[in-house]
Design an enzyme around this catalytic site. Structure first.
Site, PDB file in Angstrom:
ATOM      1  N   SER A  61       0.790  -1.233   0.000  1.00  0.00           N
ATOM      2  CA  SER A  61       0.000   0.000   0.000  1.00  0.00           C
ATOM      3  C   SER A  61       0.822   1.283   0.000  1.00  0.00           C
ATOM      4  CB  SER A  61      -0.875   0.019   1.249  1.00  0.00           C
ATOM      5  OG  SER A  61      -2.216  -0.080   0.899  1.00  0.00           O
ATOM      6  N   LYS A  64       0.900   3.454  -2.960  1.00  0.00           N
ATOM      7  CA  LYS A  64      -0.228   4.334  -3.312  1.00  0.00           C
ATOM      8  C   LYS A  64       0.143   5.813  -3.241  1.00  0.00           C
ATOM      9  CE  LYS A  64      -3.603   0.903  -1.691  1.00  0.00           C
ATOM     10  NZ  LYS A  64      -4.428   0.476  -0.547  1.00  0.00           N
ATOM     11  N   TYR A 189      -1.636  -1.637 -10.776  1.00  0.00           N
ATOM     12  CA  TYR A 189      -1.842  -1.672  -9.323  1.00  0.00           C
ATOM     13  C   TYR A 189      -1.201  -2.914  -8.686  1.00  0.00           C
ATOM     14  CZ  TYR A 189      -4.089  -1.999  -4.796  1.00  0.00           C
ATOM     15  OH  TYR A 189      -4.296  -2.129  -3.439  1.00  0.00           O
ATOM     16  N   TYR A 240      -4.447   3.120   7.463  1.00  0.00           N
ATOM     17  CA  TYR A 240      -5.732   2.418   7.347  1.00  0.00           C
ATOM     18  C   TYR A 240      -6.751   3.044   8.302  1.00  0.00           C
ATOM     19  CZ  TYR A 240      -2.652  -0.954   5.045  1.00  0.00           C
ATOM     20  OH  TYR A 240      -1.734  -1.540   4.221  1.00  0.00           O
ATOM     21  N   VAL A 258       0.794  -3.854   3.889  1.00  0.00           N
ATOM     22  CA  VAL A 258       0.657  -5.170   4.521  1.00  0.00           C
ATOM     23  C   VAL A 258       1.907  -6.044   4.391  1.00  0.00           C
ATOM     24  CG1 VAL A 258      -1.871  -5.237   4.378  1.00  0.00           C
ATOM     25  CG2 VAL A 258      -0.496  -6.222   2.530  1.00  0.00           C
TER      26      VAL A 258
HETATM   27  N1  GLU Z   1      -1.903  -5.559  -2.624  1.00  0.00           N
HETATM   28  C1  GLU Z   1      -2.707  -5.274  -1.525  1.00  0.00           C
HETATM   29  C2  GLU Z   1      -4.168  -5.326  -1.891  1.00  0.00           C
HETATM   30  O1  GLU Z   1      -4.631  -4.575  -2.714  1.00  0.00           O
HETATM   31  C3  GLU Z   1      -2.340  -3.967  -0.884  1.00  0.00           C
HETATM   32  C4  GLU Z   1      -2.734  -4.061   0.491  1.00  0.00           C
HETATM   33  C5  GLU Z   1      -2.097  -3.089   1.436  1.00  0.00           C
HETATM   34  O2  GLU Z   1      -0.872  -3.033   1.623  1.00  0.00           O
HETATM   35  O3  GLU Z   1      -2.890  -2.402   2.059  1.00  0.00           O
HETATM   36  O4  GLU Z   1      -4.889  -6.119  -1.371  1.00  0.00           O
END
Ligand code: GLU
Length: 304
Positions: A61, A64, A189, A240, A258
């Protein structure tokens, strides 16, 4: 400083037992649960580290915030935020519920999966390959590390198990939020989440934002305005649905993933990278957050 970091790693190592390594994507569960490391680059070009700061893991994440920088560079702030909001959700990162029920009619923010998939679709390029290559080159530039690359096993796992992300992508397409090819957006992504980094790389990203978008060479890569947008969203949405509590306890703009990484930015002072793959229920590194809380208190790093 190095002594302080060593002590903090030692003191918080036991907390890795309190969480679990992410296992919803095959291969992610191979991470060593009791790993913990921290690295700092400060504005005076000094660097300090302790623990597992050189261990590779996937950025997840945290990518992002990087795709958001590039999407704003490519399209401008106005366009990007006409498609994606700026509000925290209070829901888990992969939640789908508000997409249809909210009157907002766009993903709440660019740091939840729905918003991030929309952002990835905005990166310029003829196809998924070119879009992703531009993003990878951009991340290599910011980390000042030309060797960064995708972990293809994790990428395959992301793509094979990413049905909920795919569902969100197609929903966003039906709403006109994604204008181009949905599979291209999803592919970018999944790949961006699978880029391998170390805590040291994350500290460099933190330093880049601490300098408001400047590299060590002095080159201004993104405007101070874009850097401010990113840091603000990190405060409100970066951890989060625990971002509020993290802001109170730690008070440093941060983004977690994650894979166990956290990138933190102390504006005008330093970039911090943390790695600890044992996660709490919200998806944040359990020992990493505890370590950052103590580091922030010790050095009085809160921005508030
Ligand atoms: N690849 C993960 C997903 O989209 C990213 C999750 C994350 O790090 O929050 O589920």
């Amino acid at each position: 400083m190095e002594d302080l970091l060593r002590n903090l790693v030692k003191k918080n190592l036991g907390k890795t037992k309190l969480g679990e390594v992410a296992n919803y994507i095959p291969e992610l569960d191979k991470a060593k649960k009791d790993a913990l490391g921290v690295y700092i680059y400060n504005i005076d070009q000094e660097e300090f580290g302790a623990g597992d700061y050189d261990v590779k893991f996937t950025i997840q994440s945290i990518s992002k915030i990087l795709s958001l920088m590039l999407a704003i560079l490519d399209n401008g702030e106005e366009y990007v935020f006409s498609k994606v909001g700026m509000e925290p959700t209070g829901d888990p990162f992969n939640s789908i519920t508000k997409l249809e029920t909210s009157s907002r009619k766009k993903p709440y923010n660019p740091l939840i999966n729905a918003g991030a998939i929309a952002v990835s679709s905005m990166i310029h390029g003829r196809d998924a390959r070119e879009k992703f290559q531009r993003l990878l080159d951009f991340i290599r530039k910011i980390t000042e590390d030309e060797t960064l690359d995708v972990n293809y096993k994790i990428y395959c796992g992301e793509s094979e198990t990413g049905n909920k992300n795919r569902a969100m992508g197609y929903f966003l397409k039906s709403q006109g939020i994604i204008e181009g090819n949905v599979e291209d957006a999803l592919d970018v992504y999944f790949k961006q989440c699978s880029i391998e980094v170390t805590a040291k790389n994350l500290a460099k990203i933190g330093l880049f934002l601490a300098r408001s978008g400047k590299l060590s060479s002095g080159e201004q890569v993104i405007s101070t305005r874009i850097a401010t947008i990113i840091k603000t969203l990190m405060v409100t949405c970066g951890m989060y649905d625990n971002s509020g509590e993290f802001a109170v306890r730690v008070g440093i703009p941060s983004k977690s993933g994650v894979g166990g990484g956290i990138v933190s930015v102390v504006p005008g002072k330093m970039g911090i990278g943390v790695f600890g793959p044992s996660l709490d229920k919200k998806g944040n590194s359990v020992a990493g957050v505890a370590l950052l809380e103590e580091l922030s208190k010790e050095l009085n790093l809160t921005i508030f």
